[in-house]
Design a protein around this motif. Structure first.
Motif, PDB file in Angstrom:
ATOM      1  N   VAL A 181       0.831  -1.194   0.000  1.00  0.00           N
ATOM      2  CA  VAL A 181       0.000   0.000   0.000  1.00  0.00           C
ATOM      3  C   VAL A 181       0.869   1.249   0.000  1.00  0.00           C
ATOM      4  CG1 VAL A 181      -0.174   0.173   2.512  1.00  0.00           C
ATOM      5  CG2 VAL A 181      -2.007   1.065   1.100  1.00  0.00           C
ATOM      6  N   ASN A 182       0.443   2.249  -0.746  1.00  0.00           N
ATOM      7  CA  ASN A 182       1.173   3.513  -0.843  1.00  0.00           C
ATOM      8  C   ASN A 182       0.348   4.597  -0.156  1.00  0.00           C
ATOM      9  OD1 ASN A 182       2.985   5.492  -1.543  1.00  0.00           O
ATOM     10  ND2 ASN A 182       2.180   5.751  -3.625  1.00  0.00           N
ATOM     11  N   LEU A 183       0.702   4.896   1.109  1.00  0.00           N
ATOM     12  CA  LEU A 183      -0.059   5.856   1.890  1.00  0.00           C
ATOM     13  C   LEU A 183       0.457   7.270   1.676  1.00  0.00           C
ATOM     14  CD1 LEU A 183      -0.259   3.952   5.306  1.00  0.00           C
ATOM     15  CD2 LEU A 183      -2.046   4.109   3.560  1.00  0.00           C
ATOM     16  N   THR A 184      -0.479   8.225   1.681  1.00  0.00           N
ATOM     17  CA  THR A 184      -0.070   9.622   1.652  1.00  0.00           C
ATOM     18  C   THR A 184       0.501   9.993   3.020  1.00  0.00           C
ATOM     19  OG1 THR A 184      -2.221  10.421   2.407  1.00  0.00           O
ATOM     20  CG2 THR A 184      -1.920  10.140   0.031  1.00  0.00           C
ATOM     21  N   GLU A 185       1.285  11.059   3.057  1.00  0.00           N
ATOM     22  CA  GLU A 185       1.891  11.486   4.320  1.00  0.00           C
ATOM     23  C   GLU A 185       0.852  11.853   5.380  1.00  0.00           C
ATOM     24  OE1 GLU A 185       4.960  11.343   5.474  1.00  0.00           O
ATOM     25  OE2 GLU A 185       5.424  10.267   3.632  1.00  0.00           O
ATOM     26  N   PRO A 186      -0.233  12.558   5.014  1.00  0.00           N
ATOM     27  CA  PRO A 186      -1.246  12.859   6.046  1.00  0.00           C
ATOM     28  C   PRO A 186      -1.865  11.605   6.657  1.00  0.00           C
ATOM     29  CG  PRO A 186      -1.536  14.303   4.159  1.00  0.00           C
ATOM     30  CD  PRO A 186      -0.523  13.264   3.760  1.00  0.00           C
ATOM     31  N   ILE A 187      -2.127  10.589   5.823  1.00  0.00           N
ATOM     32  CA  ILE A 187      -2.711   9.357   6.359  1.00  0.00           C
ATOM     33  C   ILE A 187      -1.700   8.648   7.251  1.00  0.00           C
ATOM     34  CG2 ILE A 187      -3.619   7.082   5.755  1.00  0.00           C
ATOM     35  CD1 ILE A 187      -4.895   8.272   3.337  1.00  0.00           C
ATOM     36  N   LYS A 188      -0.412   8.677   6.854  1.00  0.00           N
ATOM     37  CA  LYS A 188       0.619   8.077   7.704  1.00  0.00           C
ATOM     38  C   LYS A 188       0.647   8.754   9.069  1.00  0.00           C
ATOM     39  CE  LYS A 188       3.888   6.496   4.161  1.00  0.00           C
ATOM     40  NZ  LYS A 188       5.238   6.704   3.581  1.00  0.00           N
ATOM     41  N   GLU A 189       0.575  10.097   9.063  1.00  0.00           N
ATOM     42  CA  GLU A 189       0.596  10.827  10.325  1.00  0.00           C
ATOM     43  C   GLU A 189      -0.624  10.493  11.173  1.00  0.00           C
ATOM     44  OE1 GLU A 189       3.011  12.683  11.668  1.00  0.00           O
ATOM     45  OE2 GLU A 189       4.173  11.971   9.954  1.00  0.00           O
ATOM     46  N   GLN A 190      -1.760  10.342  10.503  1.00  0.00           N
ATOM     47  CA  GLN A 190      -2.971  10.007  11.242  1.00  0.00           C
ATOM     48  C   GLN A 190      -2.861   8.628  11.875  1.00  0.00           C
ATOM     49  OE1 GLN A 190      -6.571   9.086   9.063  1.00  0.00           O
ATOM     50  NE2 GLN A 190      -7.726  10.503  10.347  1.00  0.00           N
ATOM     51  N   LEU A 191      -2.361   7.648  11.136  1.00  0.00           N
ATOM     52  CA  LEU A 191      -2.210   6.300  11.667  1.00  0.00           C
ATOM     53  C   LEU A 191      -1.166   6.255  12.782  1.00  0.00           C
ATOM     54  CD1 LEU A 191      -2.414   4.209   8.368  1.00  0.00           C
ATOM     55  CD2 LEU A 191      -4.175   4.504  10.108  1.00  0.00           C
TER      56      LEU A 191
END
Length: 682
Positions: free
Chosen positions: A665-675
């Motif tokens: 999976v290729n997550l965007t940086e905002p989603i990474k920060e949220q997780l």
């Protein structure tokens, strides 16, 4: 005399107010489910509770402690509850008025006869009641419009009755006090004329004010407060209501994130957290021992929609994505002529993980996944509900499959008013669930009152989400498709509250995070008995094969779950089935109805529990020393079964066809920060 008048009219006005409110609510709002915090004016209850010492560290609500149902009979307790409450309030108000006015009249030295005093006190008390009703109506956070057309007629009748009663009392008192009556005879005619004018003016003011209020809010009066389940209507065309066989059946799969089964009323929880889910269970079949295959969102939902354990479908960690070669429930139903749609509200339901396979419409944009606040403190159910409602009204004539995911029960637990105080109204501490995962104040050994409050907030989130389940069910009934729809309600996992020293989820494989609700509501033309209960152990991977079996569709060879129809219909032999769970590369577990084994893959530790004697999983028989050969044999057989299962899953994964280049999976940086903020990735 002042105290007597104040107490009499205060209690009388309280009784009238309580009867009026109860009658309005039981008739006008018949068909609605009302919560006690919303119907009853909680600030009054709080004051009275403290005065009567009903809040001594017991965390109880005054008088009412449960939801009231949709039927008129269900709401009958309001007559006693409201009347008793308002009579106590009236007593307090009457005593206060009596003392204050006695002092006032002594200062000004203006005595009053009994009749005028009676009229004076009645006017004050009823005016106070009108003022309070107006304040209640304006306070839209906690109440509903009491002033309706029906309310106007009822209150008018009660006011006239009170005035007539005043006249009777006045006449009776004067008859008993002949000497007083004779001394007043000369002026009685003028006094009575003035009293009649005052009474008529008073009634006119009340009637005029009430009419103005009704004209003002008449158009808005049909809108219920935010705390009500929508009223059930059925205005759909007759051709929608009728259906012949399973080829016409719709399917809705509902998953509520982080929902523990043991916190639902229909599973025996002591709080009334789930009236709408309870109603759904009463019209379907409840599985009392349903378990997830893991304790976190991503692999649980992928397994739910593929009927494959995580080891087989390849989605085990936060970086994994469902291989395009795997077959989902949505794909199979779309091939069978279903219109397929999903509405999701959590970061691990993002389509980048491969969920979109088979869906004509996959809505992962209604909730702003890039927002840190949305994942923690945001309220998502209203937005998801609006999107679902719009889609249903545009597509209800088609045969459809809906997958719905509700996020609000997930931490942080921040339900909106009045749900934030619904189950712990007397809490005076400072703790909340903000930044739940990293909040150092929420820890083992914390003050029991604070932990009690955190759990009450969690339960408030359940009650809030339950309201939107009610809205969904009401819309299905309004559109005429409820009876032809197979509805399944479940969860991906639960949450821990330090039962084993941890909080949240994705840390252990104990029952508090694995035991999830599972309810099947079948179409009305099925032969399934409503209100049924199945106690056998089942898994969320059994949902997909059960749906396909009921619809008469062939299962694919990859599915590992079993159809639950034989259990529902009572045709399966009473065998002790096993369900398996795994948490990344750390833990695996196997469970039957009465025993459970947890194996630590990265540590030389095993846990075995006899669930008959130890349902809370507190006594690890491996640590305590297994005392009987029978228990030792069972523990060994469970360990062998678990290791065989694990090896078989790995073999299945390697043998399955895959895309040429399996994707991560290729997550965007905002989603990474949220997780990261949720504690899911580092």
């Amino acid at each position: 005399m002042h105290l007597t008048m104040g107490i009499f009219y205060g209690v009388l006005a309280g009784l009238i107010q309580g009867l009026a409110d109860a009658l309005i609510l039981t008739t006008r709002y018949n068909g609605f489910i009302l919560g006690p915090q919303d119907v009853i004016k909680s600030h009054f209850f709080g004051v009275i509770g403290r005065i009567l010492h009903l809040d001594k560290n017991e965390h109880i609500q005054f008088i009412l402690d449960s939801y009231l149902g949709p039927a008129f009979v269900d709401k009958m307790p309001l007559i006693f509850n409201l009347s008793a409450t308002y009579m106590v309030i009236g007593l307090i108000v009457g005593i206060s008025l009596g003392i204050l006015l006695w002092l006032a009249f002594r200062i000004v030295k203006r005595p009053m006869d009994v009749g005028r005093m009676s009229m004076f006190y009645l006017s004050l008390v009823v005016s106070f009641g009108i003022f309070i009703n107006l304040m209640i109506w304006l306070d839209r956070r906690y109440s509903i419009p009491i002033f309706s057309v029906l309310g106007f007629l009822i209150n008018l009748g009660l006011i006239i009755s009170a005035l007539l009663l005043t006249g009777i009392i006045y006449k009776s008192v004067c008859t008993l006090r002949n000497s007083f009556f004779e001394s007043e005879k000369a002026t009685s005619s003028g006094i009575l004329r003035r009293e009649v004018k005052i009474a008529l003016l008073f009634v006119g003011i009340i009637i005029g004010g009430t009419v103005i209020l009704n004209l003002w809010i008449l158009e808005e009066d049909e809108r219920t407060s935010d705390i009500f389940a929508a009223q059930v209507k059925n205005s759909a065309p007759s051709d929608i209501n009728s259906f012949s066989d399973k080829n016409d059946v719709n399917v809705i799969l509902i998953s509520i994130d982080s929902l523990r089964a043991d916190h639902l009323s229909c599973y025996g929880y002591h709080r009334k957290t789930s009236p709408n889910i309870d109603k759904l269970a009463s019209e379907g079949v409840l599985f009392s021992n349903a378990f997830s295959n893991t304790s976190w969102t991503l692999p649980a939902h992928i397994s739910m929609l593929t009927s494959m354990y995580s080891e087989s479908n390849g989605v085990i960690t936060s970086d994994d994505k469902l291989d395009k070669s795997r077959i989902t429930l949505a794909e199979m139903l779309r091939e069978s002529g279903y219109s397929t749609a999903a509405f999701v509200s959590g970061p691990f339901l993002n389509s980048v993980y491969g969920y979109g396979q088979g869906f004509d419409h996959y809505d992962d944009k209604t909730i702003d996944f890039d927002s840190h606040r949305e994942s923690h403190q945001g309220v998502t159910s209203p937005k998801i509900d609006k999107a679902i409602q719009e889609w249903l009204r545009d597509n209800y004539r088609k045969k459809f499959f809906l997958f719905l995911h509700y996020w609000d029960v997930h931490y942080d637990y921040a339900p909106p008013p009045p749900y934030d105080a619904m189950f712990d109204p007397n809490y005076t501490g400072t703790i909340d669930s903000k930044d739940f995962e990293y909040n150092s104040r929420i820890e083992p050994g914390m003050d029991p009152k604070d932990l009690f409050h955190i759990i009450a907030l969690y339960d408030g989130e359940i009650a809030y989400t339950d309201k939107y389940i009610g809205k969904l069910l009401s819309t299905l009934k309004e559109l005429g498709v409820y009876d032809r729809t197979l509805i399944i309600l479940t969860a991906d996992h639960g949450d821990e509250f330090f039962e084993h020293g941890r909080k949240g989820h994705r840390k252990t494989l104990y029952d508090e995070v694995l035991h999830v609700p599972l309810i099947f509501k079948f179409p009305s033309n099925s032969n399934v008995s409503v209100g049924g209960r199945v106690d056998k152990v089942v898994s969320i991977i059994d949902i997909m094969p059960t749906i396909l079996d009921y619809l008469g569709l062939k299962r694919n060879n990859e599915m590992q779950g079993r159809s639950l129809l034989p259990l529902i219909e009572g045709n399966e032999r009473p065998t002790d089935s096993l369900v398996y769970s795994r948490l990344t590369n750390n833990l695996v577990a196997v469970r039957s109805l009465n025993s459970k084994l947890i194996h630590h893959l990265r540590a030389p530790r095993k846990e075995f529990y006899d669930l008959l004697d130890d349902p809370q999983e507190k006594v690890n028989l491996f640590d305590e020393g297994i005392k009987t050969k029978e228990t030792a044999y069972k523990a060994e057989s469970y360990l062998i079964s678990l290791l065989d299962w694990l090896n078989a899953q790995r073999q299945i994964y390697h043998n399955l066809e895959k895309a040429e280049a399996p994707e991560k999976v290729n997550l965007t940086e905002p989603i990474k920060e949220q997780l990261k903020s949720l504690g899911y990735i580092e």
